[in-house]
Design a protein around this motif. Structure first.
Motif, PDB file in Angstrom:
ATOM      1  N   TYR A 908       0.827  -1.205   0.000  1.00  0.00           N
ATOM      2  CA  TYR A 908       0.000   0.000   0.000  1.00  0.00           C
ATOM      3  C   TYR A 908       0.861   1.254   0.000  1.00  0.00           C
ATOM      4  O   TYR A 908       2.056   1.205   0.300  1.00  0.00           O
ATOM      5  CB  TYR A 908      -0.946  -0.017   1.198  1.00  0.00           C
ATOM      6  CG  TYR A 908      -0.262   0.246   2.527  1.00  0.00           C
ATOM      7  CD1 TYR A 908       0.476  -0.752   3.153  1.00  0.00           C
ATOM      8  CD2 TYR A 908      -0.351   1.496   3.139  1.00  0.00           C
ATOM      9  CE1 TYR A 908       1.117  -0.516   4.349  1.00  0.00           C
ATOM     10  CE2 TYR A 908       0.290   1.737   4.343  1.00  0.00           C
ATOM     11  CZ  TYR A 908       1.029   0.741   4.939  1.00  0.00           C
ATOM     12  OH  TYR A 908       1.672   0.985   6.117  1.00  0.00           O
ATOM     13  N   ILE A 909       0.230   2.379  -0.320  1.00  0.00           N
ATOM     14  CA  ILE A 909       0.946   3.661  -0.243  1.00  0.00           C
ATOM     15  C   ILE A 909       0.579   4.341   1.077  1.00  0.00           C
ATOM     16  O   ILE A 909       1.431   4.693   1.871  1.00  0.00           O
ATOM     17  CB  ILE A 909       0.606   4.592  -1.424  1.00  0.00           C
ATOM     18  CG1 ILE A 909       0.809   3.857  -2.755  1.00  0.00           C
ATOM     19  CG2 ILE A 909       1.470   5.839  -1.376  1.00  0.00           C
ATOM     20  CD1 ILE A 909       0.433   4.682  -3.966  1.00  0.00           C
ATOM     21  N   ASP A 910      -0.727   4.562   1.269  1.00  0.00           N
ATOM     22  CA  ASP A 910      -1.238   5.051   2.555  1.00  0.00           C
ATOM     23  C   ASP A 910      -2.474   4.236   2.839  1.00  0.00           C
ATOM     24  O   ASP A 910      -3.244   3.951   1.929  1.00  0.00           O
ATOM     25  CB  ASP A 910      -1.635   6.533   2.473  1.00  0.00           C
ATOM     26  CG  ASP A 910      -0.444   7.412   2.264  1.00  0.00           C
ATOM     27  OD1 ASP A 910       0.403   7.468   3.165  1.00  0.00           O
ATOM     28  OD2 ASP A 910      -0.358   8.057   1.196  1.00  0.00           O
ATOM     29  N   MET A 911      -2.706   3.881   4.076  1.00  0.00           N
ATOM     30  CA  MET A 911      -3.875   3.083   4.406  1.00  0.00           C
ATOM     31  C   MET A 911      -5.016   4.025   4.759  1.00  0.00           C
ATOM     32  O   MET A 911      -4.878   4.855   5.659  1.00  0.00           O
ATOM     33  CB  MET A 911      -3.545   2.147   5.568  1.00  0.00           C
ATOM     34  CG  MET A 911      -4.592   1.096   5.802  1.00  0.00           C
ATOM     35  SD  MET A 911      -4.823   0.005   4.372  1.00  0.00           S
ATOM     36  CE  MET A 911      -3.333  -0.980   4.472  1.00  0.00           C
ATOM     37  N   ARG A 912      -6.089   3.946   4.015  1.00  0.00           N
ATOM     38  CA  ARG A 912      -7.192   4.891   4.238  1.00  0.00           C
ATOM     39  C   ARG A 912      -8.408   4.145   4.745  1.00  0.00           C
ATOM     40  O   ARG A 912      -9.131   3.532   3.986  1.00  0.00           O
ATOM     41  CB  ARG A 912      -7.486   5.643   2.950  1.00  0.00           C
ATOM     42  CG  ARG A 912      -6.274   6.465   2.606  1.00  0.00           C
ATOM     43  CD  ARG A 912      -6.443   7.413   1.496  1.00  0.00           C
ATOM     44  NE  ARG A 912      -5.269   8.288   1.488  1.00  0.00           N
ATOM     45  CZ  ARG A 912      -5.002   9.147   0.543  1.00  0.00           C
ATOM     46  NH1 ARG A 912      -5.802   9.261  -0.473  1.00  0.00           N
ATOM     47  NH2 ARG A 912      -3.936   9.906   0.627  1.00  0.00           N
ATOM     48  N   GLY A 935       4.676   0.570   0.417  1.00  0.00           N
ATOM     49  CA  GLY A 935       5.534   0.871  -0.718  1.00  0.00           C
ATOM     50  C   GLY A 935       4.856   0.487  -2.005  1.00  0.00           C
ATOM     51  O   GLY A 935       4.049  -0.446  -2.040  1.00  0.00           O
ATOM     52  N   LYS A 936       5.169   1.232  -3.045  1.00  0.00           N
ATOM     53  CA  LYS A 936       4.533   0.965  -4.335  1.00  0.00           C
ATOM     54  C   LYS A 936       5.306  -0.152  -5.036  1.00  0.00           C
ATOM     55  O   LYS A 936       6.543  -0.134  -5.072  1.00  0.00           O
ATOM     56  CB  LYS A 936       4.555   2.249  -5.175  1.00  0.00           C
ATOM     57  CG  LYS A 936       3.779   2.117  -6.443  1.00  0.00           C
ATOM     58  CD  LYS A 936       3.023   3.396  -6.758  1.00  0.00           C
ATOM     59  CE  LYS A 936       2.334   3.235  -8.106  1.00  0.00           C
ATOM     60  NZ  LYS A 936       0.967   3.616  -8.107  1.00  0.00           N
ATOM     61  N   VAL A 937       4.581  -1.103  -5.585  1.00  0.00           N
ATOM     62  CA  VAL A 937       5.228  -2.226  -6.250  1.00  0.00           C
ATOM     63  C   VAL A 937       5.861  -1.750  -7.555  1.00  0.00           C
ATOM     64  O   VAL A 937       5.233  -1.034  -8.337  1.00  0.00           O
ATOM     65  CB  VAL A 937       4.207  -3.344  -6.524  1.00  0.00           C
ATOM     66  CG1 VAL A 937       4.802  -4.429  -7.399  1.00  0.00           C
ATOM     67  CG2 VAL A 937       3.706  -3.923  -5.214  1.00  0.00           C
ATOM     68  N   ALA A 938       7.107  -2.121  -7.770  1.00  0.00           N
ATOM     69  CA  ALA A 938       7.796  -1.708  -9.001  1.00  0.00           C
ATOM     70  C   ALA A 938       7.401  -2.601 -10.155  1.00  0.00           C
ATOM     71  O   ALA A 938       7.091  -2.128 -11.240  1.00  0.00           O
ATOM     72  CB  ALA A 938       9.308  -1.764  -8.784  1.00  0.00           C
TER      73      ALA A 938
END
Lengths: 1133, 152
Positions: A908-912, A935-938
């Motif tokens: 995840y990037i931010d958990m909302r 983290g964003k998956v590459a």
């Protein structure tokens, strides 16, 4: 004109929103220089209660006649201040607003420039307002009906809320069932309710509400009118199944077509007749008929070619034969010698080679004859008194007789030869169409009660007149074209010259098989080929075909040409006879000239031109002229007083649509009308004539025909697909045509045995599998056959509904982001990478795995990765947050844990987790042991273990520990973002809606009015307005319904009187405005020679005002004087 | 002589530097005006030189109004309406386009460079486009200098 108004000017600080950039006091001060301005002041919040009070009090205290408020956009608070003016007794249209917030304070940082601009804008408003006139709002009645566009949870909720009040609702849904995206879900977050369990009761109650009219398979086509009075045209696509469907599902069991189901996100196959999912509402099956199959459409008798091919593919040969026979009175003939326009139009032909439709037809019938014997003639219940005569027993005559007999008419067929079948019997050689098969067809017709009279020649044995005297109420003339066209070269009367048709007739009737040793056949059509091959079989040593063009232009079928060559027929191209030479009255040879091709002629073929000095002599003892045939119409009119009109080509003149001749009860078709044509075209003519005769004898007008007309060739572009789920031509895998075996050329050239041998069962099924199922439904009529309540109706037309409603709720929802655009995640290329909706379907008990979480190989995954924000919060795609993904990702994690023993990783990037119970749900999932990586998956790539097992490898940055990580997984689920439904663009145009930069529909105000639009009477609900979860969607839908109900209760609405108005005194009657108005609101009054505006139609755009050369048109609320005053104010100082 | 010329040149340069173009923008209520509103709500900076007059449709703008704007001292005029197909009044913007094309031909005869009249299609969601056009047009007019109409 001197004007003395008392103007009050109020400058708003808007807290500090305006006053921090605009020196408001200075603006107020500057306005005082206008002599008409009586009050000029500022206030912190003009829109607040004290602010409005101030205006009201000043109107009374100072007797203000005009008011200007400089604050925010008029779209925001114009209404507020107009109401305030009205409360104080001032006409609401004597108010003007200056926009110094959105257009000034908020967008400029230079205080001096902003203040100067504010002064100009307020000055302009003050000058303008002086010219404003008191106006009265227009009243409009509110139609209590509501249109809801979109049948997802938002549309359903809004429809139910409104229906509860007893008012009418039209719920329009483009798919075959309501339910929308929510119906696809298995569970909902955070409560883990079963989605179907909470949605389907609502769907059912929609279907039970009498005042909700659900229009599925429907789309809005056109919208006109305004708040309270919308007129909407809706196209309801045909369902092809009536409401009396009991949903028993027998039809789907027999349907031979398989296509991916849209409802299952294409993870499961369904049949052409289908129900999207078991709980679909309406609970009625639907046939997916996109475009009609081109093979079927190309056939003059509309034989359902795709239908029997599909049945053969499944090994249902009996059903295939029955289907063929139902439509085709000469199926065995067509299976062998049809010109097969179906194959010419076959879409497969654009991939590699057309499906061998004709061979398949022959196979089905051969199979049927072998296994079930001959076809039993049908019992005909209908009985008619009117006798009908059919002259000629060729394909046209037989088809017409067959169709009329089915309708109960006593039919007598007259045939000049001793055998029946016309050209089929005397023109087509035995080796192509064995006579005993043709006899079977005729036996079948005899079994239907059709009477045949052979050796009865028109003109010799009877006339049209005599038939009419014998009380035949109608006559069908189908005498064909049996006269060979002459070559018109010297020597044509020599012994040894014969026409192709005469030669074939002689052989076919068994009169004589005599033929010379060296035979020349002149011509390039099928008759020439038939004559040449027959000549070989009659014992000719050398047979040559002379044709004046090249092989490319040859009208004979390429397969026939190849067969003839294989048997030893020599074909000389670009060769034409100039003279037949002879000795002692017998043919000795041909004098020929060489040709070359010139410009194309009227037939589109290149015209042959003789090459000078290329004449040469060839030796022959027999010449067969097979260049063409023409009808022998001398027999028609010879002795008869009944005269039929003919054309200059010696064919009969008929009405091309009704096939009626100049004598009302005489009809004609086939070669006698068309000239030498094809079997199937003649059969089409016979069928149409039978319908005409039936109509004629029933005293019905000769129109509204049910018989088929071949449609013009369809356009196929680069990206053409045979149906919406099929790949394009380019992407379709190639598969070569299965060729049917033939007799050996050496062996067959001497005998009359049938050359073509037909498919084996295995070959037929393989060939049939090449069919692309164009248009999905292939019209095999199997569903129709098994449907007990007779609910299936192929002839159901699309329906156009015109509805009148007072308000509209747009609830068109969303589509998910196409994850294949983020190629680094491998969606669409790597196995076991799923989109969110695909995974929802996998979780569902009605989905492809019945609710089990399984890999493509059927095994349970050991580790599952869930990637958030796919296409959301991404500057490359959509910048916005899709709001639901974090939570459904948690739901997925829980369900994977629940149903498998796999490890789950969230990326995840931010958990909302912002909703009620969401944070608690997130905590619970964490406690369940889900791994959460920030983290964003590459990228996602496929790798192999040392044992050769494939797995998916995720590379990503774990920002919390600051390291790159690689995680091996079996399955990856993508959290696709939400984006506007693909219909949003069309809907926006139809309803005149604006869209925000993200593409969702623009609300009137993002905070205070998030479910209205700037168009009065049109409201928004659900994801059409922006991404949201189910509770928010339901709330918004109810809110929109509430607003609609408020309007309905009000029963009347005030409309701004902004309208065009024509001053009769100045109108010169030039009528320029008449054509300019898009609403046709301006009428020219003939008596007065002037134009007048119809207030009910005028929308107030003002384009006529701008165009009137006499200045006679005024735009109320936007008059020339007002705009000029504003312009002067803006540019003053 | 030389120095005199120089001072004239300098004066011209100074005038250009100081020159703040006055631009009138006629914006249609449904698309362009709403787009400019959105620019405000989004706090997207735009050129203060453009002053906006709202009309219901760009088709309401009489070419005579544009001429009058130039006569009253405007250095540039911006007309902005809905994209084709989006017009709230179905086809008003087509009429606008035709009128503006014709007017541009007329402008030349008045000695007004046609570049001083600009037509743009700006939807209600194109706040960024409005902001960009406002600066572009202002800079273009600034470059061209003040409009000097010949009056006899």
């Amino acid at each position: 004109m001197e004007k003395h108004e008392k103007i009050g000017v109020y400058i708003c600080h808007c807290g500090v929103n305006i006053s921090q950039t605009v020196r408001v006091e200075e603006v107020a001060e500057a306005l005082k220089s206008n002599p008409e301005v009586v009050v000029s002041t500022t206030y912190k919040f003009m829109c607040s209660d004290p602010g409005q009070k101030m205006v009201e009090e000043d109107i009374q205290k100072h007797g203000l006649t005009r008011v200007v408020v400089a604050a925010c956009s008029p779209h925001m608070h114009e209404l507020t201040f107009r109401n305030a003016c009205e409360r104080a007794g001032l006409n609401r249209y004597l108010f003007q607003m200056a926009n110094i917030r959105e257009h000034c304070a908020w967008v400029h940082s230079d205080v001096d420039a902003a203040t100067a601009k504010a002064k100009a804008l307020v000055n302009a408003a003050a000058r303008r307002v002086a010219w404003q006139e008191p106006l009265q709002p227009m009243k409009a009645k509110i139609n209590p009906g509501t249109l809801v566009v979109g049948g997802g949870i938002a549309g359903i909720q809004a429809a139910l809320e409104i229906a509860e009040s007893g008012n009418k609702v039209y719920l329009v849904e483009k798919e075959s069932t309501i339910g929308g995206q929510m119906a696809k879900f298995d569970k909902t977050f955070p409560t883990l309710d079963c989605s179907a369990c909470i949605l389907t009761p609502k769907m059912v109650s929609v279907s039970h509400r009498k005042n909700i009219e659900t229009l599925t398979l429907s789309e809005v086509e056109e919208v006109s009118g305004f708040v309270g009075n919308f007129k909407v045209r809706i196209r309801k696509k045909a369902r092809y199944v009536h409401d009396n469907c009991t949903s028993c599902g027998e039809c789907a069991k027999v349907c031979p077509v398989r296509v991916p189901n849209w409802f299952d996100e294409f993870t499961q196959q369904r049949t052409a007749i289908h129900k999207a999912f078991p709980q679909a509402v309406p609970n009625t099956y639907v046939i997916d008929r996109q475009d009609k199959p081109p093979c079927t459409e190309a056939c003059p008798i509309r034989q359902e070619a795709a239908g029997y091919v599909a049945l053969i593919k499944q090994g249902r040969f009996h059903e295939a034969a029955q289907l063929i026979h139902k439509r085709n009175p000469l199926p065995i003939v067509c299976g062998r010698v049809c010109y097969h326009p179906c194959e010419t139009e076959c879409n497969r032909g654009y991939v590699d080679e057309p499906v061998a439709i004709q061979h398949l037809k022959r196979f089905a019938l051969d199979w049927e004859m072998k296994h079930n014997g001959r076809f039993e003639p049908p019992k005909i219940d209908k009985k008619r008194k009117e006798k009908v005569a059919v002259i000629g027993s060729g394909p046209a005559g037989l088809t017409c007789a067959h169709d009329l007999a089915l309708n109960g008419y006593p039919v007598t067929v007259f045939e000049q030869h001793s055998v029946l079948g016309g050209m089929l019997a005397v023109g087509i050689p035995e080796y192509r169409l064995p006579k005993k098969l043709l006899e079977m067809e005729i036996e079948y017709m005899k079994g239907m009660g059709i009477k045949f009279k052979t050796n009865s020649k028109l003109g010799a044995d009877f006339t049209l007149e005599s038939l009419l005297k014998q009380d035949f109420k109608a006559i069908f003339v189908a005498i064909g074209a049996h006269k060979g066209v002459k070559l018109y070269v010297p020597g044509e009367d020599l012994e040894g010259v014969i026409s192709g048709v005469d030669f074939l007739r002689r052989v076919n009737l068994g009169i004589s098989r005599e033929i010379g040793r060296h035979v020349a056949v002149i011509g390039g059509g099928n008759t020439a080929i038939d004559a040449a091959r027959t000549a070989l079989r009659c014992g000719a040593e050398k047979v040559a075909i002379l044709y004046r063009r090249t092989r490319q232009e040859m009208p004979a079928s390429p397969e026939e040409i190849a067969d003839a060559e294989a048997e030893g027929v020599h074909i000389a191209y670009l060769t034409a006879p100039t003279e037949i030479s002879g000795k002692n009255g017998k043919v000795t040879g041909l004098r020929c000239t060489r040709m070359k091709l010139g410009e194309p002629d009227s037939s589109g073929r290149r015209r042959p031109i003789p090459i000078p000095n290329s004449e040469h002599e060839l030796e022959f003892d027999t010449v067969i002229a097979a260049i063409s045939q023409s009808p022998d119409i001398a027999c028609l009119n010879g002795k008869s007083t009944v005269h039929l009109d003919s054309t200059k080509w010696d064919t009969l003149q008929v009405n091309p649509e009704t096939l009626q001749t100049n004598v009302p009860n005489i009809f004609s078709a086939g070669d006698v009308v068309l000239g030498p044509s094809t079997i199937i075209a003649s059969m089409g003519g016979g069928r149409r004539a039978a319908e005409s005769i039936d109509k004629f004898l029933n005293n019905q007008p000769l129109k509204d025909y049910k018989t088929h007309v071949v449609r013009p060739e369809i356009f196929r572009g680069e990206s053409f697909r045979p149906h919406s789920y099929a790949p394009t031509y380019k992407e379709t895998p190639r598969a070569p045509r299965t060729h049917a075996p033939k007799l050996d050329p050496q062996q067959r050239a001497a005998i009359f045995a049938e050359v073509e041998l037909g498919y084996s069962e295995e070959q037929a099924m393989r060939e049939a599998a090449r069919c692309l199922s164009c248009g999905v439904c292939v019209e095999c009529h199997e569903c129709e056959r098994v449907c007990e309540p007779k609910a299936v109706d192929y002839s159901m037309p699309d329906e156009i509904r015109e509805v009148e409603v007072g308000q509209v709720i747009i609830a068109t929802g969303y589509d998910i982001f196409d994850a294949s655009k983020m190629f680094q995640y491998g969606y669409g290329k790597l196995k076991n990478v799923y989109s969110s909706l695909e995974f929802e379907r996998m979780l569902s008990s009605t989905g492809p795995t019945g609710g089990k979480v399984l890999l493509e190989n059927g095994k349970e995954p050991r580790a599952v990765g869930i990637i958030h924000c796919v296409g959301s919060r991404d500057a490359n795609f959509n910048r916005y947050c899709s709001r639901v993904c974090c939570m459904y990702a948690m739901k997925f994690a829980h369900l994977v844990k629940d149903r498998t023993s796999a490890e789950v990783y969230q990326f995840y990037i931010d958990m909302r987790a912002y909703g009620k119970g969401y944070e608690e749900f997130y905590s619970r999932i964490l406690e369940e042991g889900v791994n959460v990586i920030r983290g964003k998956v590459a990228e996602v790539v496929e790798k192999k273990t040392p044992d050769g097992d494939k797995f998916l490898n995720i590379r990503c940055e774990d920002t919390l520990i600051g390291k790159f990580r690689e995680i091996p997984l079996d399955m990856v689920i993508l959290c696709n973002g939400l984006q506007p439904n693909k219909t949003a663009d069309k809907i926006a145009r139809q309803f005149g809606l604006s869209r925000s930069p993200d593409g969702f529909f623009l609300e009137r105000h993002p905070k205070l009015d998030p479910f209205s639009t700037v168009s009065e009477g049109i409201y928004l609900a659900g994801c059409a307005q922006g991404p949201k979860d189910i509770p928010d969607t339901v709330s918004q839908a109810s809110a929109a319904a509430g607003r609609a109900l408020a309007m309905i209760s009000k029963a009347e609405v005030d409309l701004d009187p902004i309208r065009a108005w024509i001053d009769e005194r100045y109108c010169s009657g030039c009528r320029i405005c008449n054509n300019l108005c898009p609403y046709h609101a301006i009428d020219f009054i003939e008596e007065k020679k002037i134009s007048l505006v119809n207030d009910a139609l005028c929308k107030g755009c003002g384009t006529c005002v701008a165009a009137c050369p006499a200045g006679a048109i005024t735009g109320k609320g936007f008059s020339d004087r007002q705009i000029y005053a504003e312009l002067e104010g803006i540019l003053a100082g | 002589m030389e120095t005199q010329e120089k001072t004239i040149e300098q004066k011209a340069v100074q005038a250009k530097e100081k020159f703040e173009p006055r631009i009138v923008g006629f914006l249609c209520n449904w698309c362009a005006y709403s787009g400019a509103d959105l620019a405000g709500v989004s706090r997207l900076q735009s050129s203060p030189n453009i002053r906006i007059i709202r009309t219901m449709c760009s088709g309401r703008v009489d070419p005579a109004m544009i001429l009058r704007a130039f006569e009253l001292g405007a250095d540039g005029v911006l007309i902005a309406g809905c994209h084709f197909g989006d017009c709230h009044y179905l086809e008003g913007n087509f009429k606008t386009m035709r009128r503006i094309e014709l007017l541009k031909m007329v402008l030349k005869r008045f000695g007004i460079d046609e570049k001083r009249l600009r037509l743009e299609w700006i939807s209600a969601s194109e706040a960024e486009k409005y902001a960009r056009v406002s600066f572009e047009f202002t800079e273009q007019i600034r470059e061209m200098g003040p409009l000097q109409l010949q009056t006899n």
